[in-house]
Write an enzyme that holds these catalytic residues in place. Sequence first.
Site, short mmCIF file in Angstrom:
data_model
loop_
_atom_site.label_atom_id
_atom_site.label_comp_id
_atom_site.label_asym_id
_atom_site.label_seq_id
_atom_site.Cartn_x
_atom_site.Cartn_y
_atom_site.Cartn_z
N SER A 117 0.86 -1.18 0.00
CA SER A 117 0.00 0.00 0.00
C SER A 117 0.89 1.23 0.00
O SER A 117 2.09 1.15 0.33
CB SER A 117 -0.89 0.01 1.25
OG SER A 117 -1.55 1.25 1.42
N TYR A 166 -2.58 -0.69 10.32
CA TYR A 166 -2.51 -0.97 8.89
C TYR A 166 -1.16 -0.54 8.32
O TYR A 166 -0.53 -1.28 7.57
CB TYR A 166 -3.64 -0.22 8.18
CG TYR A 166 -3.75 -0.49 6.70
CD1 TYR A 166 -4.34 -1.67 6.24
CD2 TYR A 166 -3.28 0.42 5.76
CE1 TYR A 166 -4.45 -1.93 4.89
CE2 TYR A 166 -3.38 0.17 4.40
CZ TYR A 166 -3.98 -1.01 3.97
OH TYR A 166 -4.08 -1.26 2.62
#
Length: 269
Positions: free
Chosen positions: A148, A161
């Site tokens: 990501s 995350y």
Amino acid sequence: MTDFSSVKDKVAIITGAADGLGEAIAQCYAENGMKIVISDVNVEKGNKVVEQIKSTGGEAIFVRADVSKEEDVKNMINVAVETYGRLDGLVNNAGIAAPNRPTHEYSVDEFDKVTSVDLKGVFLGMKFGIEAILKSKSTGGFIINIASLAGLLGNSSMGLYTSSKHGVVGLTKSAALDYAPHNITVNAICPGTFRTSIWGEAPEELVQQYAKMLSPNERLGDPKEIGHLALFLASDLARYISGAAISIDAGSSAGKLTPAKWSNPEILD
């Protein structure tokens, strides 16, 4: 060589492929002649992706797997090899999000839940997937980990995350060095903001507002763009690329966007 014929008949597993980025990668791979194992926890959606691929002449099967569970991942790998006789590549795409909150307000259970999928799941896929690729004597073996933008940059209120995705990038770099002598490439793709089911039934006006805030080119990414990059990394065109964390984010990771007036705006007329 300027085409992707080198991927034809390669066997690849894509986790979290029932929708979104994983589905786009699976469709792109199948369109180029790869044999695909669709893996997800959503059986209904996963089987629909298989049906779509088969309806256009592609080869695919579905295997349900929770990537946080060792036995599920082992079974996923075994079914792929039993079905197609080999394994050439694995795309570790499955992941989950976490609520946005300050780090000290996360619970230990939330930490365990997020990292078990987003980091441990990638590790398990790499561990057992690489073993299968080595045993298959693949001449074009590859691992692609979907990280990501949060694997490259810090994000406030996204500690779980972000740390998991940073871990994915770290695993990618170390494994790239481990398996370079064995001709297995290991790379990470770091997407920015894409148009996927995460937006649900949000009004298009709201989606466009977020696109302008989150992306320098003021649009959301198309999942097919991830598919094209993943196809390139699976092909012989990318055999000298390994250990890379490749951002695909319209420039979001390049730095801060500072508004400025052009001295000659008429060039746009």
